[in-house]
Design a protein around this motif. Sequence first.
Motif, PDB file in Angstrom:
ATOM      1  N   GLU A 131       0.824  -1.218   0.000  1.00 28.32           N
ATOM      2  CA  GLU A 131       0.000   0.000   0.000  1.00 28.32           C
ATOM      3  C   GLU A 131       0.854   1.263   0.000  1.00 28.32           C
ATOM      4  O   GLU A 131       0.464   2.269  -0.577  1.00 28.32           O
ATOM      5  CB  GLU A 131      -0.929   0.005   1.224  1.00 28.32           C
ATOM      6  N   ASP A 132       2.016   1.202   0.643  1.00 24.19           N
ATOM      7  CA  ASP A 132       2.869   2.395   0.727  1.00 24.19           C
ATOM      8  C   ASP A 132       3.901   2.483  -0.403  1.00 24.19           C
ATOM      9  O   ASP A 132       4.783   3.334  -0.380  1.00 24.19           O
ATOM     10  CB  ASP A 132       3.561   2.459   2.088  1.00 24.19           C
ATOM     11  N   TRP A 138       2.479   1.028  -8.673  1.00 27.44           N
ATOM     12  CA  TRP A 138       1.049   0.767  -8.863  1.00 27.44           C
ATOM     13  C   TRP A 138       0.664   0.898 -10.329  1.00 27.44           C
ATOM     14  O   TRP A 138      -0.159   0.142 -10.821  1.00 27.44           O
ATOM     15  CB  TRP A 138       0.208   1.691  -7.978  1.00 27.44           C
ATOM     16  N   ILE A 162      -5.002   1.837  -6.685  1.00 27.73           N
ATOM     17  CA  ILE A 162      -5.209   0.761  -5.713  1.00 27.73           C
ATOM     18  C   ILE A 162      -6.636   0.252  -5.822  1.00 27.73           C
ATOM     19  O   ILE A 162      -6.889  -0.958  -5.826  1.00 27.73           O
ATOM     20  CB  ILE A 162      -4.893   1.239  -4.285  1.00 27.73           C
ATOM     21  N   SER A 166      -8.139  -3.596  -7.207  1.00 29.94           N
ATOM     22  CA  SER A 166      -8.877  -4.475  -6.278  1.00 29.94           C
ATOM     23  C   SER A 166      -9.934  -5.278  -6.952  1.00 29.94           C
ATOM     24  O   SER A 166     -10.428  -5.059  -7.956  1.00 29.94           O
ATOM     25  CB  SER A 166      -9.530  -3.645  -5.172  1.00 29.94           C
TER      26      SER A 166
END
Length: 166
Positions: A131-132, A138, A162, A166
């Motif tokens: 996530e970071d 990404w 993100i 998903s």
Amino acid sequence: MAETIHVRGEGGQTIEMDLPLPEPIADRLTKGQLRRVNADGSPYTGSPLPSADAGALEEQDGHVPGQTPRPAANARKAEWVGWAVDVHGMDPDEAESMTKQDLVDLPDQPQQPATPADVQALAASDGRPAEDADKSEWIGYVVRLGKLSAEDAANYTKADLIEIAS
């Protein structure tokens, strides 16, 4: 005098029933919509079904008393619904709405919920960035998934990427 059992109905009341049970009641008991209880309403620890077959089921290899064994492939759908309710903790109405084949395809035991570490390990195994991670990672991930082109992905925020992944 007829043999009797006690059943907890949908409304929570305890009902004394003579054996043999009427077929609709026996099906509801099999499906888990009704539960066999002791006369005082406490959980019944023996076989939920009052029959000679139920006693035989408790003696099967690998059966844990109080847990419904996996039915035979040719068993009635009601037995599969009861098994899904008891073993997988499904709602009786949800299990009833499934096809018999969907019930047969369920695993022998329910899957344990994933821990945060499991989710992170799974994400890492498919190349999903943390996530970071930088936005560029990404962008590369979303492009590898085939969700966007690199040019289009560059126009989105990291949070949007993100979400898209998903």
